[in-house]
Design a protein around this motif. Structure first.
Motif, PDB file in Angstrom:
ATOM      1  N   VAL A  40       0.599  -1.554   0.041  1.00  0.00           N
ATOM      2  CA  VAL A  40       0.301  -0.190  -0.155  1.00  0.00           C
ATOM      3  C   VAL A  40       1.240   1.190   0.179  1.00  0.00           C
ATOM      4  N   GLU A  41       0.685   2.228  -0.564  1.00  0.00           N
ATOM      5  CA  GLU A  41       1.231   3.301  -0.511  1.00  0.00           C
ATOM      6  C   GLU A  41       0.677   4.249   0.850  1.00  0.00           C
ATOM      7  N   VAL A  42       1.858   4.434   1.587  1.00  0.00           N
ATOM      8  CA  VAL A  42       1.778   5.056   2.779  1.00  0.00           C
ATOM      9  C   VAL A  42       3.849   5.297   3.268  1.00  0.00           C
ATOM     10  N   ASN A  43       3.535   6.359   4.402  1.00  0.00           N
ATOM     11  CA  ASN A  43       4.921   6.301   4.978  1.00  0.00           C
ATOM     12  C   ASN A  43       5.633   6.051   5.545  1.00  0.00           C
ATOM     13  N   ALA A  44       5.631   5.004   5.100  1.00  0.00           N
ATOM     14  CA  ALA A  44       6.665   3.713   6.195  1.00  0.00           C
ATOM     15  C   ALA A  44       7.291   3.909   7.296  1.00  0.00           C
ATOM     16  N   GLN A  45       8.192   5.378   6.940  1.00  0.00           N
ATOM     17  CA  GLN A  45       8.854   5.582   8.326  1.00  0.00           C
ATOM     18  C   GLN A  45       7.852   6.091   9.121  1.00  0.00           C
ATOM     19  N   LYS A  46       6.806   6.328   9.087  1.00  0.00           N
ATOM     20  CA  LYS A  46       5.931   7.258  10.009  1.00  0.00           C
ATOM     21  C   LYS A  46       4.520   6.247  10.557  1.00  0.00           C
ATOM     22  N   MET A  47       4.639   4.868  10.117  1.00  0.00           N
ATOM     23  CA  MET A  47       4.166   3.822  10.333  1.00  0.00           C
ATOM     24  C   MET A  47       4.341   2.566  11.371  1.00  0.00           C
ATOM     25  N   LYS A  48       4.214   2.239  12.529  1.00  0.00           N
ATOM     26  CA  LYS A  48       4.366   0.892  12.587  1.00  0.00           C
ATOM     27  C   LYS A  48       3.747  -0.515  12.049  1.00  0.00           C
ATOM     28  N   PHE A  49       4.174  -1.267  11.468  1.00  0.00           N
ATOM     29  CA  PHE A  49       4.880  -2.221  10.933  1.00  0.00           C
ATOM     30  C   PHE A  49       3.059  -3.047  11.113  1.00  0.00           C
ATOM     31  N   THR A  50       2.565  -2.748  12.304  1.00  0.00           N
ATOM     32  CA  THR A  50       1.476  -3.377  12.602  1.00  0.00           C
ATOM     33  C   THR A  50       0.463  -2.638  11.756  1.00  0.00           C
ATOM     34  N   ASP A  51       0.774  -1.010  11.854  1.00  0.00           N
ATOM     35  CA  ASP A  51      -0.569  -0.863  10.885  1.00  0.00           C
ATOM     36  C   ASP A  51      -0.362  -0.215   9.906  1.00  0.00           C
ATOM     37  N   ILE A  52       0.968  -1.167   9.447  1.00  0.00           N
ATOM     38  CA  ILE A  52       0.842  -1.305   7.694  1.00  0.00           C
ATOM     39  C   ILE A  52      -0.156  -2.232   7.243  1.00  0.00           C
ATOM     40  N   ALA A  53       0.087  -3.344   8.065  1.00  0.00           N
ATOM     41  CA  ALA A  53      -0.250  -5.308   7.992  1.00  0.00           C
ATOM     42  C   ALA A  53      -1.920  -4.893   7.974  1.00  0.00           C
ATOM     43  N   LEU A  54      -2.047  -4.667   9.051  1.00  0.00           N
ATOM     44  CA  LEU A  54      -3.704  -4.173   8.634  1.00  0.00           C
ATOM     45  C   LEU A  54      -4.649  -3.288   7.962  1.00  0.00           C
ATOM     46  N   LEU A  55      -3.926  -2.431   6.725  1.00  0.00           N
ATOM     47  CA  LEU A  55      -4.321  -1.494   6.650  1.00  0.00           C
ATOM     48  C   LEU A  55      -4.080  -2.727   4.873  1.00  0.00           C
ATOM     49  N   GLU A  56      -3.648  -3.224   4.607  1.00  0.00           N
ATOM     50  CA  GLU A  56      -3.256  -4.002   3.438  1.00  0.00           C
ATOM     51  C   GLU A  56      -3.729  -5.113   3.637  1.00  0.00           C
ATOM     52  N   ILE A  57      -5.014  -5.689   4.523  1.00  0.00           N
ATOM     53  CA  ILE A  57      -5.398  -6.554   5.020  1.00  0.00           C
ATOM     54  C   ILE A  57      -6.708  -6.250   4.358  1.00  0.00           C
ATOM     55  N   ALA A  58      -6.930  -4.694   5.404  1.00  0.00           N
ATOM     56  CA  ALA A  58      -8.550  -4.248   4.975  1.00  0.00           C
ATOM     57  C   ALA A  58      -8.879  -3.872   3.996  1.00  0.00           C
ATOM     58  N   GLN A  59      -7.328  -4.067   2.808  1.00  0.00           N
ATOM     59  CA  GLN A  59      -7.588  -3.277   1.321  1.00  0.00           C
ATOM     60  C   GLN A  59      -7.499  -4.291   0.461  1.00  0.00           C
ATOM     61  N   GLY A  60      -7.286  -5.397   0.672  1.00  0.00           N
ATOM     62  CA  GLY A  60      -7.673  -6.904   0.128  1.00  0.00           C
ATOM     63  C   GLY A  60      -6.308  -7.172  -0.174  1.00  0.00           C
ATOM     64  N   LYS A  61      -5.005  -6.622  -0.315  1.00  0.00           N
ATOM     65  CA  LYS A  61      -3.924  -7.142  -0.539  1.00  0.00           C
ATOM     66  C   LYS A  61      -3.340  -8.605   0.192  1.00  0.00           C
ATOM     67  N   ILE A  62      -3.636  -9.032   1.546  1.00  0.00           N
ATOM     68  CA  ILE A  62      -2.998  -9.849   1.897  1.00  0.00           C
ATOM     69  C   ILE A  62      -4.228 -10.209   2.461  1.00  0.00           C
ATOM     70  N   ALA A  63      -3.701 -11.742   2.551  1.00  0.00           N
ATOM     71  CA  ALA A  63      -4.799 -12.522   3.101  1.00  0.00           C
ATOM     72  C   ALA A  63      -4.574 -14.081   3.027  1.00  0.00           C
ATOM     73  N   LEU A  64      -4.937 -14.340   4.490  1.00  0.00           N
ATOM     74  CA  LEU A  64      -4.506 -15.676   5.209  1.00  0.00           C
ATOM     75  C   LEU A  64      -3.818 -16.993   4.689  1.00  0.00           C
TER      76      LEU A  64
END
Length: 72
Positions: A40-64
């Protein structure tokens, strides 16, 4: 978008199973920490890895299924 809204969408994406969401976030955050490409397009330096992962899941980019397959 607030993290609570993102978490709600991510929870819907895994069929409202909190255990699966926690597992998926943990595995994806670990992969990101180990250098995996962020989907996802985010500023990775300003976000935690868990928040980025959550955003990817919410946008359907990652599945179990994708996480389980990549660990085999």
């Amino acid at each position: 978008m607030r993290i609570e809204e993102i978490a709600a969408k991510a929870l819907e994406a895994v069929g409202d199973d909190r255990y699966q969401l926690a597992l998926l976030v943990a595995k994806r955050a670990e992969a990101i920490a180990n250098g995996a490409q962020i989907l996802v397009e985010v500023n990775a330096q300003k976000m935690k890895f868990t928040d980025i992962a959550l955003l990817e899941i919410a946008q359907g980019k990652i599945a179990l299924e994708g996480i389980v397959e990549s660990n085999r």
